[in-house]
Enzyme design. Structure first.
Site, PDB file in Angstrom:
ATOM      1  N   HIS A   1      98.550  24.493 -52.281  1.00 36.29           N
ATOM      2  CA  HIS A   1      98.314  25.880 -53.449  1.00 36.29           C
ATOM      3  C   HIS A   1      99.344  25.727 -54.807  1.00 36.29           C
ATOM      4  O   HIS A   1      99.364  27.213 -55.229  1.00 36.29           O
ATOM      5  CB  HIS A   1      99.299  26.380 -52.186  1.00 36.29           C
ATOM      6  CG  HIS A   1      99.282  26.534 -50.787  1.00 36.29           C
ATOM      7  ND1 HIS A   1      97.756  27.653 -50.755  1.00 36.29           N
ATOM      8  CD2 HIS A   1      99.106  26.162 -50.007  1.00 36.29           C
ATOM      9  CE1 HIS A   1      98.029  27.520 -49.849  1.00 36.29           C
ATOM     10  NE2 HIS A   1      98.252  26.167 -49.340  1.00 36.29           N
TER      11      HIS A   1
ATOM     12  N   SER B   1     101.647  20.343 -52.925  1.00 39.93           N
ATOM     13  CA  SER B   1     101.045  21.335 -51.588  1.00 39.93           C
ATOM     14  C   SER B   1      99.202  21.496 -52.261  1.00 39.93           C
ATOM     15  O   SER B   1      99.531  21.926 -53.572  1.00 39.93           O
ATOM     16  CB  SER B   1     101.438  22.804 -51.013  1.00 39.93           C
ATOM     17  OG  SER B   1     100.531  23.001 -50.891  1.00 39.93           O
TER      18      SER B   1
ATOM     19  N   ASP C   1     118.730  16.408 -43.103  1.00 36.47           N
ATOM     20  CA  ASP C   1     117.372  17.527 -42.232  1.00 36.47           C
ATOM     21  C   ASP C   1     118.915  18.393 -41.814  1.00 36.47           C
ATOM     22  O   ASP C   1     120.689  18.287 -41.656  1.00 36.47           O
ATOM     23  CB  ASP C   1     116.507  17.831 -41.503  1.00 36.47           C
ATOM     24  CG  ASP C   1     115.946  19.162 -41.851  1.00 36.47           C
ATOM     25  OD1 ASP C   1     116.540  20.413 -41.686  1.00 36.47           O
ATOM     26  OD2 ASP C   1     114.790  18.623 -42.070  1.00 36.47           O
ATOM     27  N   ILE C   2     119.104  19.956 -42.226  1.00 35.30           N
ATOM     28  CA  ILE C   2     120.740  20.661 -42.051  1.00 35.30           C
ATOM     29  C   ILE C   2     120.225  21.543 -40.296  1.00 35.30           C
ATOM     30  O   ILE C   2     121.116  21.454 -39.973  1.00 35.30           O
ATOM     31  CB  ILE C   2     120.916  21.944 -42.910  1.00 35.30           C
ATOM     32  CG1 ILE C   2     119.145  22.325 -42.852  1.00 35.30           C
ATOM     33  CG2 ILE C   2     120.690  21.675 -44.034  1.00 35.30           C
ATOM     34  CD1 ILE C   2     118.997  24.175 -43.351  1.00 35.30           C
TER      35      ILE C   2
ATOM     36  N   GLY D   1     111.061  17.822 -48.059  1.00 38.79           N
ATOM     37  CA  GLY D   1     112.399  19.492 -47.660  1.00 38.79           C
ATOM     38  C   GLY D   1     112.165  20.252 -48.257  1.00 38.79           C
ATOM     39  O   GLY D   1     111.755  20.210 -49.498  1.00 38.79           O
ATOM     40  N   GLY D   2     112.622  21.700 -47.813  1.00 35.57           N
ATOM     41  CA  GLY D   2     112.182  22.435 -48.461  1.00 35.57           C
ATOM     42  C   GLY D   2     111.732  23.675 -47.915  1.00 35.57           C
ATOM     43  O   GLY D   2     110.968  23.352 -46.730  1.00 35.57           O
TER      44      GLY D   2
ATOM     45  N   LYS E   1     105.569  24.383 -56.036  1.00 37.86           N
ATOM     46  CA  LYS E   1     105.336  23.101 -56.128  1.00 37.86           C
ATOM     47  C   LYS E   1     104.626  22.563 -57.318  1.00 37.86           C
ATOM     48  O   LYS E   1     105.055  21.304 -57.708  1.00 37.86           O
ATOM     49  CB  LYS E   1     104.278  22.723 -54.502  1.00 37.86           C
ATOM     50  CG  LYS E   1     104.765  23.440 -53.497  1.00 37.86           C
ATOM     51  CD  LYS E   1     105.611  22.245 -53.021  1.00 37.86           C
ATOM     52  CE  LYS E   1     106.204  21.995 -51.205  1.00 37.86           C
ATOM     53  NZ  LYS E   1     106.974  21.217 -50.940  1.00 37.86           N
TER      54      LYS E   1
ATOM     55  N   TYR F   1     105.277  30.151 -53.706  1.00 39.21           N
ATOM     56  CA  TYR F   1     105.571  29.108 -53.742  1.00 39.21           C
ATOM     57  C   TYR F   1     104.572  27.945 -54.047  1.00 39.21           C
ATOM     58  O   TYR F   1     105.321  26.698 -54.217  1.00 39.21           O
ATOM     59  CB  TYR F   1     105.125  28.839 -52.155  1.00 39.21           C
ATOM     60  CG  TYR F   1     104.729  27.798 -50.766  1.00 39.21           C
ATOM     61  CD1 TYR F   1     105.808  26.772 -51.002  1.00 39.21           C
ATOM     62  CD2 TYR F   1     103.602  26.945 -50.609  1.00 39.21           C
ATOM     63  CE1 TYR F   1     105.356  25.536 -49.833  1.00 39.21           C
ATOM     64  CE2 TYR F   1     103.289  25.967 -50.323  1.00 39.21           C
ATOM     65  CZ  TYR F   1     103.821  24.805 -49.710  1.00 39.21           C
ATOM     66  OH  TYR F   1     103.960  24.289 -48.872  1.00 39.21           O
TER      67      TYR F   1
END
Length: 272
Positions: A115, A113, A34-35, A74-75, A149, A145
């Protein structure tokens, strides 16, 4: 015993933090990328910490070295401008899959997701089977979003078909410790069931491309779990146990757009 190494992108995120202790086990190393700050390994935890972005081609290529599977969490976790969604969620996932291909990683579990299919409804008669909506219904995204996905799922399909990588896409619902709103009663995913679903994806055989609903065994669900059960997912949690503590649960109306559409309130929120 052969040691298994799993790379988890987005390990500092809400889902990554909950899955980290639940996926740890003897004989397994978790490589956490991860950042953001992931946190050092706990006493006795077999973890490798990588402070980097999965959107950095060189960093993700190095992170995929000598791993047996990638869990790509991630995202961006919600609606944003199309430019940000395209750069981070779509192009970033492409970079992950390219690194997987180059490093010959055999298996990927992608966090998709609900969505991606948010405008499907309870009345989708062309798709409903035995009163439930199959997991592999075609995309009907409700936001940028959701479009992102859906694109990630398509990339997963491409990399399976072209390169034989095993790809499982999880259309994750309302992931949180406890269900909070009436609409969660159908689409909640508990942390424990999230880990059980990921584990099923990590051991699914034979290699294939599959899309699964990421939800618990909720009494009020109208999404099919048959596809996930076919690869060994057995949910143990049910949002109904918490219904009495959720304001408005007794007035639950299946016809309300929040409960009638897969994407609930995302279907009417502003784009970007």
């Amino acid at each position: 015993m052969t040691r298994q190494r799993i790379l988890i992108t987005g390990a500092a995120g809400r889902l990554g933090r909950e899955l980290r202790p639940r996926l740890a086990r003897p004989g397994r190393t978790l490589r956490l990328l991860d950042i953001a700050e992931v946190g050092p390994p706990a006493p006795g935890e077999d973890a490798e910490i990588v402070r980097a972005s999965f959107t950095d081609p060189e960093a993700i290529d190095a992170a995929c070295r000598d791993v047996d599977a990638v869990l790509h969490l991630g995202g961006l976790a919600g609606e944003a401008t199309w430019e940000r969604i395209a750069e981070t969620n779509v192009k970033g996932t492409l970079r992950v899959l390219e690194a997987v291909r180059r490093r010959r990683v055999p298996r990927v579990v992608l966090a998709s997701s609900i969505h991606a299919v948010g405008f499907h409804t309870r009345g989708a008669m062309d798709y409903m089977v035995d009163g439930t909506l199959p997991a592999d219904v075609p995309p009907r995204p409700d936001t940028y979003y959701g479009v992102g996905k859906a694109a990630c799922e398509a990339l997963g399909s491409l990399y399976h078909s072209r390169f034989g990588i095993d790809v499982t896409c999880l259309r994750i619902g309302a992931f949180r410790t406890l269900p909070l709103a009436p609409e969660d009663l159908a689409v909640w995913l508990s942390p424990g069931d999230a880990a059980r679903l990921v584990e099923a994806g990590l051991r699914a055989a034979p290699a294939g491309f599959r899309v699964l609903w990421g939800i618990s065994g909720n009494t009020r669900r109208w999404w099919s779990l048959k596809e996930a059960e076919a690869i060994g997912y057995h949910p143990e949690d049910d949002a109904e146990r918490y219904a009495a503590s959720i304001p408005g649960a007794t007035a639950y109306d299946p016809a309300d757009p929040r409960n009638h559409r897969v994407g609930g309130g995302f279907c009417t929120m502003p784009l970007g």
